[in-house]
Design a protein around this motif. Sequence first.
Motif, mmCIF file in Angstrom:
data_model
loop_
_atom_site.group_PDB
_atom_site.id
_atom_site.type_symbol
_atom_site.label_atom_id
_atom_site.label_comp_id
_atom_site.label_asym_id
_atom_site.label_seq_id
_atom_site.Cartn_x
_atom_site.Cartn_y
_atom_site.Cartn_z
ATOM 1 N N ILE A 41 -9.273 2.382 2.197
ATOM 2 C CA ILE A 41 -8.720 2.930 0.899
ATOM 3 C C ILE A 41 -9.278 4.286 0.483
ATOM 4 O O ILE A 41 -8.811 5.392 0.404
ATOM 5 C CB ILE A 41 -8.811 1.840 -0.180
ATOM 6 N N PHE A 45 -13.798 -7.269 3.363
ATOM 7 C CA PHE A 45 -13.479 -6.454 1.942
ATOM 8 C C PHE A 45 -14.331 -5.093 1.969
ATOM 9 O O PHE A 45 -13.464 -4.037 1.690
ATOM 10 C CB PHE A 45 -14.364 -7.267 0.823
ATOM 11 N N ILE A 105 -5.963 -3.182 -3.288
ATOM 12 C CA ILE A 105 -7.157 -3.974 -3.144
ATOM 13 C C ILE A 105 -6.908 -5.424 -3.314
ATOM 14 O O ILE A 105 -6.282 -5.906 -4.216
ATOM 15 C CB ILE A 105 -8.220 -3.624 -4.086
ATOM 16 N N HIS A 126 -12.053 -2.834 4.121
ATOM 17 C CA HIS A 126 -10.869 -2.552 3.545
ATOM 18 C C HIS A 126 -11.242 -1.383 2.236
ATOM 19 O O HIS A 126 -10.306 -0.588 2.357
ATOM 20 C CB HIS A 126 -10.298 -3.891 2.879
ATOM 21 N N ILE A 127 -12.056 -1.452 1.649
ATOM 22 C CA ILE A 127 -12.525 -0.539 0.834
ATOM 23 C C ILE A 127 -12.669 0.963 1.394
ATOM 24 O O ILE A 127 -12.240 1.968 0.919
ATOM 25 C CB ILE A 127 -13.769 -0.795 0.095
ATOM 26 N N LYS A 131 -19.027 -9.454 -3.019
ATOM 27 C CA LYS A 131 -17.926 -8.171 -3.336
ATOM 28 C C LYS A 131 -18.326 -7.360 -4.454
ATOM 29 O O LYS A 131 -18.164 -6.081 -4.309
ATOM 30 C CB LYS A 131 -16.559 -8.627 -3.372
ATOM 31 N N LEU A 191 -12.598 -1.113 -9.552
ATOM 32 C CA LEU A 191 -13.676 -2.329 -9.269
ATOM 33 C C LEU A 191 -14.634 -2.561 -10.262
ATOM 34 O O LEU A 191 -15.099 -3.738 -10.491
ATOM 35 C CB LEU A 191 -14.223 -2.063 -7.790
ATOM 36 N N GLN A 210 0.776 -1.258 -0.004
ATOM 37 C CA GLN A 210 -0.061 -0.048 -0.159
ATOM 38 C C GLN A 210 1.010 1.270 0.127
ATOM 39 O O GLN A 210 0.616 2.267 -0.779
ATOM 40 C CB GLN A 210 -0.771 -0.046 1.150
ATOM 41 N N THR A 262 -10.652 4.022 -7.169
ATOM 42 C CA THR A 262 -10.972 2.742 -6.500
ATOM 43 C C THR A 262 -12.325 2.149 -6.974
ATOM 44 O O THR A 262 -12.328 0.963 -7.435
ATOM 45 C CB THR A 262 -11.327 2.980 -4.992
#
Length: 713
Positions: A226, A219, A209, A222-223, A256, A245, A170, A241
């Motif tokens: 970010i 998930f 990601i 986590h998003i 997800k 995705l 990251q 992002t």
Amino acid sequence: MIKASMMDYEEVLKNRQEVLDLVNAGNIQEAFSRLIECSYTCPEDNSQHSAAIKAIQEQIIEGLIRLTSDQNYREIFIILNRLISFFGLSHRLCLEIGLLNLSRKIDLDFQIQFLKSLPPEILNDPIIQLIQAETLRLTNNPAAACTIYNSLPPRESWWPFDPLWESLTQGLTKHLLEINTKFLHRQTGNSTGWHMEPHALNALIAGLIRPNSGNANDFRHHIERIMWHTPVPNTDVGGLTVAFLATHITDLDPDKAAIAFHLAVSFEKRHEINLILQKEEFIVTKLAYHPLFIKYFDIFSQKNLSYRDKFNDILDIFLKSSFCKNFVEGDMKAFNFSSLFSTNVWATEVLSRYRKRLPLQSIRGVPFLAQPRHAIFPKVGGENHLFIGIFGQMRDPRGSFSKVMEYLYKDTQDWRAKGKTVSIGISTWDQTGQKKIEDGSPTSEFAHRVPEPIKKILTEHHIHTLAEFRNLLPSTAEAIQKASYSNETVSLELLHEIAQSCGFDSSDIFINISTENQYMDDIGREFRAFYKNAGSGVENQARMWHRIAGLYDLTHQATERKGAAIGTMALIRPDVLFENSSISNLAKTTATETSAPTAVCDFDPQACWIEGVGDRYFAGSAQAVARTFDAKDLILQIIRDPTLSELYHDRPFWHRFAQTVFYESDVFLQNSTAIHMRFLRQNIDLNILKAALKADYEQTTNESIKKLIQDHI
């Protein structure tokens, strides 16, 4: 250091065991002292004796790491480095020294030199290389870190060093995003440069990601990290992002992928939404069965009616699926392909909205939220009667509220000039309330409320919280805090006086003032009993809906007094001022230009992401907006019903309930960026603070502050 001979092995072994026992007992210094007493180191051989000593030495290292705390980590670090003289230079010892230094940021410059001194057989180990790369990154040498990173062997997992791998990945991603953004900006900075696509850096987001790490709930978190906690200068990390995705939607499992679609809808990323919807096979075979996708495709198509036919086709697949049919029959595990916590909630919300398409218009064992019951608001007609409801606690009646009323009078002038009817409803509390300034309050929350000299001190001395300001000017900080707690009584006479001073006729004003006791009897007592540890922030939602519910009786009064049905409605807060925009025009346009009952709220992507909507205003047809009047009773329905209280437990939190309430009726809920708002807060007058400033003037030794205080008092 003397190497142990064959006859010394038993003595060394005994020493190491004694050291291990002391470490396990937590006696670190005594253990190290005992180690020094035995001045031998093991030879690098493979004898049975040597292996036994090394095994105990490994346990000593493990024991020291296990004992590491915030209080002793430096002491442990020093001992680990000194162990090299006794244990030799082992991979395990180098690993632990490097990891401890990284995690505690003890001396990273030393770490660079330490790693350089290691023999190749240790330095070239992939984990040591990982430590070296992260150390270089943290010491502002990302290019060298990237070189090592790119040379690391591919691995399915870096367990148990996954956090280190993620941190390095990251960090390097942020660096690459920043330098590539600068590079692309340079290419587009003149007339001869290239025009770069806005998502030219999408692929680099891959470094942030992990599509297959953790479950779908992880998930989602986590998003969020970010989106909101990965700042890169001059780079829209959130937009990249969403775009990444959307581009890779088919690489994700249904959970997800549904989360990614929800994210795109929340931030109204039309391009990315279209990218996802173009994956028709993936939609039909995977996402069409997921309640989260169905709900947010529905919400998106309500705002963008050209997508409505496509949504209805997908909805038909969902309603005819075995998952849905089993759920309607009462199988609460019907959607067990999803690991998301709220899957059954979304399924219930969708089925409640489309209950008329269900065989029995119900789910076995699960009651739907009660439907609207406001017959006084016509499906057609009433367009000449505008009702504006003001709900919530007054901050400063003669200040902020007076400004709101002045705005409303000017905003509805054209309406009244055409001979149409305007009614103003006010549903508030008998006491004013101001956002309290606490020691932990950041200056960004209260700087605009204090006088200019205080603002200057806050800025010049880089004050971040009231607690920091208290260290500088204790008496003034105390006075500010006390002033923020002040309140006054709100009466019918006061509100009528303010309304009339702004130009309104008394007959246009309808008022409902509630007390704390009335609130507790109506909903407060049950709400607190059910949400025992929810906190004041959650209970404020119950208070908000209580005051919105209080507007319903005022619409009855307005309908009877004016002899006209209400067809257009707007609900607003008493501490929000609209600027360079018309709430009455927004309400009228929404009510007259949409065929379905439609309400508009403010655009709040963060609220949408947490399954809510903006709640600073609601405007549109009266039939649609009036659905909010049910919310208080619907919260009580949830609390009182065992099944709903378990299923919908978190629906009344934050912005969510407005979304649920509107969604489970026939209302189309849209949002608008056409209304510009600012919050009104009661300012703290300099006169209130003068006595405290004088007291602080006497005790401070800071000459610049003394002069500033002297100039103003």
